[in-house]
Design a protein around this motif. Structure first.
Motif, short mmCIF file in Angstrom:
data_model
loop_
_atom_site.label_atom_id
_atom_site.label_comp_id
_atom_site.label_asym_id
_atom_site.label_seq_id
_atom_site.Cartn_x
_atom_site.Cartn_y
_atom_site.Cartn_z
N SER A 180 0.76 -1.23 0.11
CA SER A 180 -0.10 0.09 -0.05
C SER A 180 0.93 1.23 -0.01
O SER A 180 0.46 2.12 -0.73
N ALA A 181 1.88 1.40 0.65
CA ALA A 181 2.75 2.63 0.67
C ALA A 181 3.57 2.77 -0.53
O ALA A 181 3.86 3.76 -0.98
N ALA A 182 3.82 1.55 -1.16
CA ALA A 182 4.47 1.59 -2.65
C ALA A 182 3.39 2.30 -3.53
O ALA A 182 4.10 2.87 -4.42
N THR A 195 -6.94 0.13 -1.76
CA THR A 195 -6.00 -0.80 -0.89
C THR A 195 -6.56 -0.59 0.66
O THR A 195 -7.34 -1.40 1.20
N VAL A 196 -6.04 0.44 1.13
CA VAL A 196 -6.29 0.66 2.76
C VAL A 196 -7.81 0.97 3.10
O VAL A 196 -8.40 0.34 3.98
N LEU A 197 -8.58 1.72 2.11
CA LEU A 197 -9.88 1.88 2.51
C LEU A 197 -10.83 0.64 2.39
O LEU A 197 -11.51 0.48 3.18
N PRO A 198 -10.76 -0.16 1.33
CA PRO A 198 -11.56 -1.26 1.33
C PRO A 198 -11.12 -2.10 2.41
O PRO A 198 -11.96 -2.82 3.26
N ALA A 199 -9.83 -2.44 2.93
CA ALA A 199 -9.38 -3.32 3.84
C ALA A 199 -9.74 -2.84 5.00
O ALA A 199 -10.28 -3.54 5.98
N HIS A 219 -0.43 0.92 13.29
CA HIS A 219 0.93 0.83 12.94
C HIS A 219 0.84 1.08 11.44
O HIS A 219 2.04 1.67 11.31
N GLY A 220 -0.09 0.69 10.75
CA GLY A 220 0.00 0.72 9.30
C GLY A 220 0.06 2.03 8.85
O GLY A 220 0.99 2.65 8.05
N LEU A 221 -1.11 2.73 9.13
CA LEU A 221 -1.09 4.34 8.82
C LEU A 221 0.44 4.94 9.38
O LEU A 221 0.49 6.05 8.69
N VAL A 225 2.52 7.44 7.28
CA VAL A 225 2.66 8.82 7.60
C VAL A 225 4.20 9.11 7.94
O VAL A 225 4.82 10.24 7.66
N GLY A 226 4.94 8.12 8.59
CA GLY A 226 6.32 8.06 8.85
C GLY A 226 6.98 8.32 7.69
O GLY A 226 8.07 9.12 7.36
N GLY A 227 6.67 7.55 6.49
CA GLY A 227 7.37 7.72 5.24
C GLY A 227 7.24 8.98 4.67
O GLY A 227 8.15 9.36 4.16
N VAL A 228 5.99 9.44 4.68
CA VAL A 228 5.93 10.70 4.14
C VAL A 228 6.39 11.94 4.85
O VAL A 228 6.96 12.75 4.18
N LEU A 229 6.48 11.79 6.00
CA LEU A 229 7.15 12.86 6.96
C LEU A 229 8.61 12.90 6.60
O LEU A 229 9.42 13.83 6.51
N ALA A 230 9.16 11.45 6.39
CA ALA A 230 10.66 11.56 6.20
C ALA A 230 11.05 12.10 4.74
O ALA A 230 11.98 12.86 4.69
N TRP A 231 10.07 11.98 3.85
CA TRP A 231 10.14 12.52 2.43
C TRP A 231 10.02 14.09 2.60
O TRP A 231 10.92 14.94 2.04
N ILE A 232 9.13 14.51 3.47
CA ILE A 232 9.00 15.97 3.60
C ILE A 232 10.27 16.57 4.53
O ILE A 232 10.60 17.66 3.90
#
Length: 530
Positions: A180-182, A195-199, A219-221, A225-232
């Protein structure tokens, strides 16, 4: 009596036979068309090519740029992956098209695995073959975009989600959130709708609190969020904070507001999906009905993921047929069930037999009409339309054959569609949708630092083949701009010349060349009297 060792061995043999069959199908239906060269077409393909060109030239990898400006529409990961592949082959059209092919391979094998786990080996095999030959897959599998890559991440996310739900596997759960993150890294937040919304909604709708908790949503979200913040943080430290503001204003706030204003009706995708599922639309419908009756738990998994995502993307404003591609593996699983059900019957229903015949007839008619209206009655275009017409006749005759021959026959005829439309026809329409001749003319006429103005055109569609940046000028400002830059080269659509020359006549310029791109006439002008 079969020995205990023979059964697993036979199962392994069948597994590898199916895998080999899918490889051959992918080579025949999709890879073969790579031998036919075509340029990157405007709009999206040429734009993505320019984003990658500027990445390679500037070395700015964290923030995509288009014509020198930050490009907030898409994350950078897709361009990184294409660049990595290009380093092994060559940077250019082939790298883009080859990456789409590899994404198609990943999505196909994901569909195969998902179909096997949900409905058995036979249904999985036919689901993958249906996916390879769906009209939507044939189209998207030939386009240099990230939608097929998103499709691959989605189908593997569903494979992992199903494995987690059936076995409560921690590894599968991690795989679901990583896939989902990919998807988000490839396409942006819209990937979560598939993916995440139906799950998350499935267990909530069934009031299965334990199942919802087992997904570890915090944990998943948090991972996402952690990946997005790291990129930001990386972008901020790189000095591109203005880019983050642009993303917030245009991609998040802007799209959220505009989602309530629809250019197409909410039911747009519902009417479009049956076309993209051709020639297996009827089998997908019958397969859904059979699946619901025979395997209700597995059917609920497929239909819930499909319908939740379909409703979600129908609620947003921007609608393109290509956005449905991530849903096609789920539809292909239903079609695979329909295939196995059909094989158990003695004959094919009339409606089932006629639907793909009508589709091929309409497709042949569309190519014939386009040949007359757009291609100047090119004999090759009419020949290709005739081939599809003959395929429709052959398909009609297939209705008298047993179901297995009918399925194999239509699989082969779908391959013919790929060769005709995305192989032979591509050579005829490539000059119409390629900006290469105009781009190369710009590079020839404006070498070095000579200024170039592109007037009232979509950003980035000509830069890739021109190999340079251009000044974007609105059509109402071109006369004043040219007074300040008399040595410039101006690229303008003929339809907009009246904004520069109100009298309606172009004066004698030292450079005056005409090109056609996307059925629009462009003039390349320089040295015009002021």
């Amino acid at each position: 009596m079969m020995s205990p060792v023979a059964a697993p061995a036979a199962g392994r043999d069948a597994f590898w036979r199916d895998a080999a069959l899918l490889v051959l199908a992918l080579l025949a239906v999709h890879a073969l068309n790579l031998a036919v060269h075509r340029d990157l077409w405007v709009q999206d393909e040429a734009r993505y090519g320019e984003v990658l060109r500027e990445m390679l030239e500037s070395g700015r990898w964290l923030v995509p740029h288009l014509n020198g400006f930050p490009y907030p529409d898409k994350p950078p990961v897709y361009f990184w992956l294409v660049a990595a592949l290009g380093a092994l082959t060559s940077q250019g059209e082939l790298a883009f098209r080859l990456f789409t092919l590899l994404s198609t391979v990943a999505a196909t094998f994901g569909t195969w695995v998902l179909g096997r786990r949900l409905a058995g080996p036979a249904a999985g095999r036919w689901a993958a073959l249906c996916f390879v030959t769906l009209f939507g897959t044939l189209v998207v599998g030939q386009i240099a975009r990230m939608d097929m890559t998103l499709c691959a991440t989605c189908v593997w996310a569903w494979v992992a989600l199903h494995a987690h739900e059936t076995r409560r596997s921690r590894a599968a759960l991690v795989g679901f959130w990583l896939a989902s993150a990919a998807g988000v890294a490839i396409k942006g937040p819209i990937a979560l709708l598939f993916t995440v919304l139906p799950a998350l909604l499935r267990p909530l709708g069934a009031r299965d609190w334990a199942g919802f908790a087992a997904l570890k949503p915090l944990h998943g979200l948090g991972l996402l969020v952690g990946g997005v913040l790291a990129w930001i943080a990386a972008v901020w430290l790189d000095g591109e904070s203005a880019y983050l503001v642009t993303i917030w204003n245009e991609q998040l706030v802007g799209r959220a507001v505009n989602s309530w204003s629809h250019r197409e009706p909410v039911w747009f995708y519902v009417t479009l999906l049956p076309v993209l599922l051709m020639p297996w639309t009827g089998l997908a419908v019958s397969g859904a009905r059979t699946f619901w009756q025979s395997e209700p738990i597995a059917a609920r998994f497929v239909l819930a993921c499909l319908l939740v995502a379909l409703l979600a993307i129908s609620a947003i404003s921007g609608k393109l047929f290509i956005y449905l591609q991530p849903l096609l593996p789920l539809c292909a699983v239903l079609a695979g069930v329909g295939c196995t059900t059909l094989l158990a019957q003695s004959r094919i229903g009339t409606e089932q037999a006629l639907l793909p015949v009508v589709w091929f007839t309409l497709l042949a008619g569309g190519i014939g009409w386009g040949t007359h209206d757009v291609l100047g009655n090119n004999p090759r275009g009419f020949a290709l339309a005739t081939i599809l017409g003959l395929c429709a006749i052959l398909g009609f005759r297939l209705s008298r054959q047993p179901p297995r021959r009918w399925l194999i026959g239509w699989t082969g005829l779908s391959a013919v569609v790929s060769w005709v439309v995305f192989g032979a026809l591509i050579t005829l329409v490539n000059p119409l949708y390629s900006g290469k001749p105009l781009g190369e003319a710009i590079a020839r006429l404006a070498p070095g630092s000579r200024p170039v103005a592109i007037v009232h055109s979509t950003r980035g569609i000509l830069n890739y083949y021109a190999g340079r940046l251009m000044t974007e000028v609105e059509r109402t400002d071109i006369a004043a701009w040219y007074l300040l830059h008399p040595d410039a080269l101006v690229v303008i659509q003929s339809a907009h010349l009246s904004y520069w020359f109100p009298e309606g006549k172009v004066p004698a310029c030292t450079t005056d060349e005409t090109y056609s791109v996307e059925l629009k006439e462009y003039r390349v002008l320089a040295g015009c009297p002021r």
